[in-house]
Design a protein around this motif. Structure first.
Motif, PDB file in Angstrom:
ATOM      1  N   ILE A  24     -41.200  99.324  34.650  1.00 38.37           N
ATOM      2  CA  ILE A  24     -40.335  98.923  33.541  1.00 38.37           C
ATOM      3  C   ILE A  24     -39.170  99.896  33.526  1.00 38.37           C
ATOM      4  O   ILE A  24     -39.370 101.114  33.607  1.00 38.37           O
ATOM      5  CB  ILE A  24     -41.108  98.994  32.221  1.00 38.37           C
ATOM      6  CG1 ILE A  24     -42.226  97.958  32.222  1.00 38.37           C
ATOM      7  CG2 ILE A  24     -40.174  98.785  31.028  1.00 38.37           C
ATOM      8  CD1 ILE A  24     -43.224  98.132  31.096  1.00 38.37           C
ATOM      9  N   TYR A  25     -37.946  99.370  33.457  1.00 39.45           N
ATOM     10  CA  TYR A  25     -36.793 100.279  33.478  1.00 39.45           C
ATOM     11  C   TYR A  25     -35.937 100.170  32.217  1.00 39.45           C
ATOM     12  O   TYR A  25     -35.131 101.034  31.935  1.00 39.45           O
ATOM     13  CB  TYR A  25     -35.927 100.061  34.722  1.00 39.45           C
ATOM     14  CG  TYR A  25     -35.307  98.685  34.792  1.00 39.45           C
ATOM     15  CD1 TYR A  25     -36.004  97.616  35.342  1.00 39.45           C
ATOM     16  CD2 TYR A  25     -34.038  98.453  34.280  1.00 39.45           C
ATOM     17  CE1 TYR A  25     -35.453  96.357  35.382  1.00 39.45           C
ATOM     18  CE2 TYR A  25     -33.472  97.192  34.320  1.00 39.45           C
ATOM     19  CZ  TYR A  25     -34.189  96.155  34.873  1.00 39.45           C
ATOM     20  OH  TYR A  25     -33.650  94.897  34.899  1.00 39.45           O
ATOM     21  N   ARG A  26     -36.095  99.095  31.475  1.00 45.16           N
ATOM     22  CA  ARG A  26     -35.314  98.982  30.234  1.00 45.16           C
ATOM     23  C   ARG A  26     -36.175  98.358  29.160  1.00 45.16           C
ATOM     24  O   ARG A  26     -36.922  97.408  29.436  1.00 45.16           O
ATOM     25  CB  ARG A  26     -34.077  98.116  30.451  1.00 45.16           C
ATOM     26  CG  ARG A  26     -33.171  98.041  29.214  1.00 45.16           C
ATOM     27  CD  ARG A  26     -32.020  97.068  29.397  1.00 45.16           C
ATOM     28  NE  ARG A  26     -31.252  97.386  30.579  1.00 45.16           N
ATOM     29  CZ  ARG A  26     -30.638  96.479  31.344  1.00 45.16           C
ATOM     30  NH1 ARG A  26     -30.685  95.208  31.044  1.00 45.16           N
ATOM     31  NH2 ARG A  26     -29.975  96.856  32.416  1.00 45.16           N
ATOM     32  N   ILE A  27     -36.088  98.883  27.944  1.00 39.05           N
ATOM     33  CA  ILE A  27     -36.814  98.311  26.811  1.00 39.05           C
ATOM     34  C   ILE A  27     -35.777  97.882  25.782  1.00 39.05           C
ATOM     35  O   ILE A  27     -34.936  98.676  25.368  1.00 39.05           O
ATOM     36  CB  ILE A  27     -37.795  99.332  26.206  1.00 39.05           C
ATOM     37  CG1 ILE A  27     -38.778  99.808  27.278  1.00 39.05           C
ATOM     38  CG2 ILE A  27     -38.543  98.720  25.028  1.00 39.05           C
ATOM     39  CD1 ILE A  27     -39.702 100.909  26.830  1.00 39.05           C
ATOM     40  N   GLU A  28     -35.845  96.621  25.448  1.00 35.27           N
ATOM     41  CA  GLU A  28     -34.837  96.060  24.555  1.00 35.27           C
ATOM     42  C   GLU A  28     -35.518  95.641  23.257  1.00 35.27           C
ATOM     43  O   GLU A  28     -36.478  94.877  23.287  1.00 35.27           O
ATOM     44  CB  GLU A  28     -34.224  94.838  25.265  1.00 35.27           C
ATOM     45  CG  GLU A  28     -33.193  94.103  24.475  1.00 35.27           C
ATOM     46  CD  GLU A  28     -32.765  92.797  25.171  1.00 35.27           C
ATOM     47  OE1 GLU A  28     -33.106  92.602  26.368  1.00 35.27           O
ATOM     48  OE2 GLU A  28     -32.130  91.981  24.498  1.00 35.27           O
ATOM     49  N   PRO A  29     -35.054  96.123  22.125  1.00 39.38           N
ATOM     50  CA  PRO A  29     -35.673  95.691  20.869  1.00 39.38           C
ATOM     51  C   PRO A  29     -35.301  94.246  20.551  1.00 39.38           C
ATOM     52  O   PRO A  29     -34.150  93.846  20.720  1.00 39.38           O
ATOM     53  CB  PRO A  29     -35.085  96.657  19.833  1.00 39.38           C
ATOM     54  CG  PRO A  29     -33.854  97.226  20.449  1.00 39.38           C
ATOM     55  CD  PRO A  29     -34.011  97.137  21.937  1.00 39.38           C
ATOM     56  N   LEU A  30     -36.275  93.473  20.096  1.00 36.78           N
ATOM     57  CA  LEU A  30     -36.018  92.108  19.617  1.00 36.78           C
ATOM     58  C   LEU A  30     -36.379  92.147  18.138  1.00 36.78           C
ATOM     59  O   LEU A  30     -37.556  92.157  17.790  1.00 36.78           O
ATOM     60  CB  LEU A  30     -36.935  91.105  20.336  1.00 36.78           C
ATOM     61  CG  LEU A  30     -36.850  91.016  21.857  1.00 36.78           C
ATOM     62  CD1 LEU A  30     -37.942  90.085  22.382  1.00 36.78           C
ATOM     63  CD2 LEU A  30     -35.488  90.515  22.289  1.00 36.78           C
ATOM     64  N   ILE A  31     -35.404  92.252  17.284  1.00 37.68           N
ATOM     65  CA  ILE A  31     -35.680  92.430  15.863  1.00 37.68           C
ATOM     66  C   ILE A  31     -35.182  91.203  15.112  1.00 37.68           C
ATOM     67  O   ILE A  31     -33.986  90.943  15.046  1.00 37.68           O
ATOM     68  CB  ILE A  31     -35.013  93.717  15.318  1.00 37.68           C
ATOM     69  CG1 ILE A  31     -35.351  94.929  16.196  1.00 37.68           C
ATOM     70  CG2 ILE A  31     -35.414  93.950  13.859  1.00 37.68           C
ATOM     71  CD1 ILE A  31     -36.821  95.281  16.286  1.00 37.68           C
ATOM     72  N   ASP A  32     -36.112  90.452  14.536  1.00 38.70           N
ATOM     73  CA  ASP A  32     -35.757  89.231  13.810  1.00 38.70           C
ATOM     74  C   ASP A  32     -35.117  89.528  12.464  1.00 38.70           C
ATOM     75  O   ASP A  32     -34.199  88.852  12.044  1.00 38.70           O
ATOM     76  CB  ASP A  32     -37.028  88.416  13.529  1.00 38.70           C
ATOM     77  CG  ASP A  32     -37.356  87.479  14.674  1.00 38.70           C
ATOM     78  OD1 ASP A  32     -36.616  87.510  15.675  1.00 38.70           O
ATOM     79  OD2 ASP A  32     -38.345  86.744  14.557  1.00 38.70           O
TER      80      ASP A  32
END
Ligand SMILES: *[C@@H]1O[C@H](CO)[C@@H](O)[C@H](O)[C@H]1NC(C)=O
Ligand SMILES: *[C@@H]1O[C@H](CO)[C@@H](O)[C@H](O)[C@H]1NC(C)=O
Ligand SMILES: *[C@@H]1O[C@H](CO)[C@@H](O)[C@H](O)[C@H]1NC(C)=O
Ligand SMILES: *[C@@H]1O[C@H](CO)[C@@H](O)[C@H](O)[C@H]1NC(C)=O
Ligand SMILES: *[C@@H]1O[C@H](CO)[C@@H](O)[C@H](O)[C@H]1NC(C)=O
Ligand SMILES: *[C@@H]1O[C@H](CO)[C@@H](O)[C@H](O)[C@H]1NC(C)=O
Ligand SMILES: *[C@@H]1O[C@H](CO)[C@@H](O)[C@H](O)[C@H]1NC(C)=O
Ligand SMILES: *[C@@H]1O[C@H](CO)[C@@H](O)[C@H](O)[C@H]1NC(C)=O
Ligand SMILES: *[C@@H]1O[C@H](CO)[C@@H](O)[C@H](O)[C@H]1NC(C)=O
Length: 573
Positions: free
Chosen positions: A217-225
């Motif tokens: 895993i190289y990038r973590i992207e927040p998914l915030i509703d």
């Protein structure tokens, strides 16, 4: 079912480590031109207040680099150097138009090395982050336009097409790699109706997708509703014995506590997080796959009804494995009942200690990013770094901590946490406006004092926290049991003197240490909390720069071999 990081992978990591290492002082790289002839590496030290650059250009002529207000030469702060038959030349210039730059009165850049090999010129130089005179461009946490130019000879003259500009955030750099083989998966809540409660910690134990081969895993992207209600989230890895997926309020089911190895953290105000290009967070390579616990803190003080939430994280991964596996270490004050911050305090300090000599298995950690965490009353967080009983610096510090803007920040340089070192996490709280006690706990009105360290190579050392010894604290206050303890605290008048005394007591009594290595919890104790040094306040005039433009010096020859080695690491693709 087995968890990902097992022996064969460790062997792989070890084998890879014997290859050339990245330069810990220059963790960031950008190509300034499209042909990849102009390469900039840099690193900085918030504590010392300096920034180091290394410009490497495929030319034997002069090379230059600058910081520009608009991308052009007008008003730019420029460094020019090169290697000629007499030795080398180097200087700090400024330009007031599209004309030959003028040498600054004050030479604010220090040359560290300047070499020419295989048709490439490499110039390493440093300056203070603050701008030292009006001819220098300030370096801030905002993006800045970097300019470059170079010539084919050492006659500094018109650069023709050999120039360019690129906007980069030097101090808050986030690499954006674009691996050719890239995919993603999400770990989110599933149509969770946010309850009408001020504070809710909801946990979902989720299956990660399984991969036959290890992925990074190289990038973590927040998914915030619901940005107004989702306060922060954490993703923990579960041990192999955890084998059922379910969702519910956190910690009501004791199974939630089993999954405590932090994998990812996001807080209000945070954005994407990307690991350095030689590091990857390992996943897969196992048969069954692990479970993960997603913990989301919903903060709903106005009791909004009926919001359905699918917040979580998106993981971008690649099968093109990087050199190192990354891990996360949580250090600080254990989150447990009984820790109390009195009201009416403007700067109350709490401490958590991590003594890494308790776990002898783990290897030295190369720390490349940190995330600091307190709740609403937190004003400062500092992570002191101690070796052999002496403070050698700060792993991280934020003297302007803001609960609303938490993020994982890349360090300006890679810092080594040697096994045996001690970390001291200090949090400063303001409870001047509170009438009651603030307790250690999970809600935003409660407090925490934690630092997350992102490091490589990954080990099992994941939690390393401490807590004041409660028996010592009760005895010190003259309480024989918890009821008396609470009564004494609530009946005290918390004027300045009482607050100071209580703070000192918490610091001077023994502390219980807890270190988890994924399998066992090790316990230890220390006598008292050490003193932490003052926060540095770097000024501009920290070191007199080396002499500016010079005709010759021994620098180029004496450190020739060393530089060749550095060059091999930096310029070889
Ligand atoms: C900053 O200054 C310190 C002390 O002068 C030095 O040791 C360090 O290498 C410099 N550069 C960086 C990037 O830390
Ligand atoms: C730059 O020079 C190096 C060393 O000579 C060489 O390996 C590399 O291919 C050159 N880069 C480009 C883009 O020509
Ligand atoms: C979640 O809600 C959406 C919209 O109501 C619905 O289409 C979807 O099927 C739901 N998903 C699950 C897993 O219940
Ligand atoms: C889960 O683990 C428990 C014991 O830890 C075991 O009894 C149970 O059979 C396991 N369930 C599955 C589906 O593997
Ligand atoms: C850390 O733990 C080791 C082993 O338990 C102990 O010898 C050492 O004194 C401790 N260091 C500190 C700073 O407490
Ligand atoms: C305390 O409350 C007052 C009045 O509500 C407010 O003006 C002040 O900013 C608050 N101070 C802090 C430190 O929160
Ligand atoms: C981590 O823990 C696992 C399971 O206890 C063990 O097999 C492995 O060797 C440990 N790895 C390290 C780096 O200590
Ligand atoms: C708060 O502190 C001030 C200054 O020490 C003191 O005069 C005052 O009595 C305190 N207030 C409370 C409610 O304890
Ligand atoms: C540089 O040149 C000046 C005059 O040309 C000379 O006095 C000085 O010694 C030289 N410096 C070095 C480091 O060689």
């Amino acid at each position: 079912m087995t968890c990902p990081i097992v022996v064969p992978l460790l062997v792989l990591v070890l084998a890879m480590e014997t290859r050339a290492q990245e330069d810990p002082l220059l963790p960031f790289t950008e190509c300034l031109d499209s042909e990849e002839l102009v390469m900039l590496k840099w690193g900085f030290d918030d504590v010392q207040g300096n920034i180091t650059f290394e410009l490497c250009v495929n030319t034997t002529g002069w090379i230059s680099f600058g910081l520009s207000p608009n991308g052009g030469m007008n008003g730019a702060d420029i460094v020019i150097g090169g290697v000629n038959s007499d030795g080398y030349y180097f200087g700090d210039y400024h330009a007031s138009g599209n004309e030959r730059p003028v040498l600054d009165q004050k030479q604010s850049y220090s040359l560290l090395s300047l070499t020419e090999t295989d048709g490439q010129t490499t110039m390493r130089f440093e300056r203070s982050i603050k701008s030292c005179d009006t001819d220098d461009h300030p370096i801030t946490e905002l993006p800045v336009k970097l300019i470059y130019a170079y010539g084919q000879t050492d006659q500094i003259g018109y650069h023709r097409q050999r120039r360019g500009t690129k906007e980069v955030n030097l101090l808050k750099y986030m690499p954006r790699s674009d691996p050719t083989q890239s995919q993603y998966f999400d770990m989110t809540m599933l149509n969770f109706t946010i309850p009408t409660e001020e504070t809710r910690y909801e946990c979902r134990i989720i299956n990660a997708p399984t991969f036959a081969e290890k992925q990074h895993i190289y990038r973590i992207e927040p998914l915030i509703d619901h940005l107004d209600l989702v306060h922060h989230l954490l993703l923990y890895k579960c041990p192999p014995q955890m084998n059922k997926t379910f969702q519910g309020q956190c910690y009501i089911n004791p199974d939630h506590r089993v999954c405590f190895q932090v994998m990812a953290a996001w807080g209000v105000g945070g954005g994407d997080f990307e690991v350095p290009e030689h590091v990857g967070i390992p996943i897969g390579g196992d048969e069954g796959g692990c479970l993960y616990r997603l913990e989301i803190h919903y903060n709903n003080p106005t009791l909004i009804e009926g919001r359905v939430d699918n917040s979580g994280l998106r993981f971008h991964y690649t099968s093109q494995l990087r050199k190192h596996d990354a891990g996360v270490l949580m250090a600080g004050l254990a989150v447990a009942p009984g820790y109390s911050i009195p009201p009416n305090a403007t700067s109350f300090h709490t401490y958590g200690v991590c003594n890494t000599s308790i776990n002898t298995e783990a290897k030295d950690m190369q720390v490349f990013a940190t995330g600091l965490h307190t709740h609403l009353a937190g004003r400062k967080v500092r992570v002191g770094h101690f070796r052999d009983g002496e403070q050698i610096g700060f792993m991280a510090f934020d003297d302007h901590y803001d609960f609303e803007y938490q993020e994982v920040k890349n360090l300006g340089k890679t810092k080594t946490l040697q096994m045996g070192d001690t970390l001291l996490v200090e949090c400063t709280y303001d409870t001047a406006n509170r009438t009651g006690f603030t307790w250690g706990g999970l809600g935003t009105q409660d407090e925490m004092c934690l630092a997350f360290l992102f490091y490589y190579p990954a080990s099992n050392l994941t939690n390393c926290v401490s807590f004041p010894n409660m028996d010592a604290l009760k005895t010190n206050l003259g309480a024989s049991n918890y009821n008396e303890f609470y009564t004494i605290l609530s009946q005290k008048t918390w004027d300045e003197e009482a607050v100071t005394e209580y703070e000192r007591t918490l610091k001077d009594i023994p502390q219980d240490l807890m270190v988890d290595d994924g399998e066992n919890t090790y316990w230890g104790t220390i006598d008292k909390i050490s003193d932490m040094m003052e926060s540095p306040n770097p000024s501009c005039d920290r070191t007199p720069p080396l002499p500016g433009p010079s005709n010759a010096s021994n620098m180029a020859s004496v450190s020739w071999i060393l530089l060749l080695l550095i060059w091999a690491v930096i310029c070889a693709f």
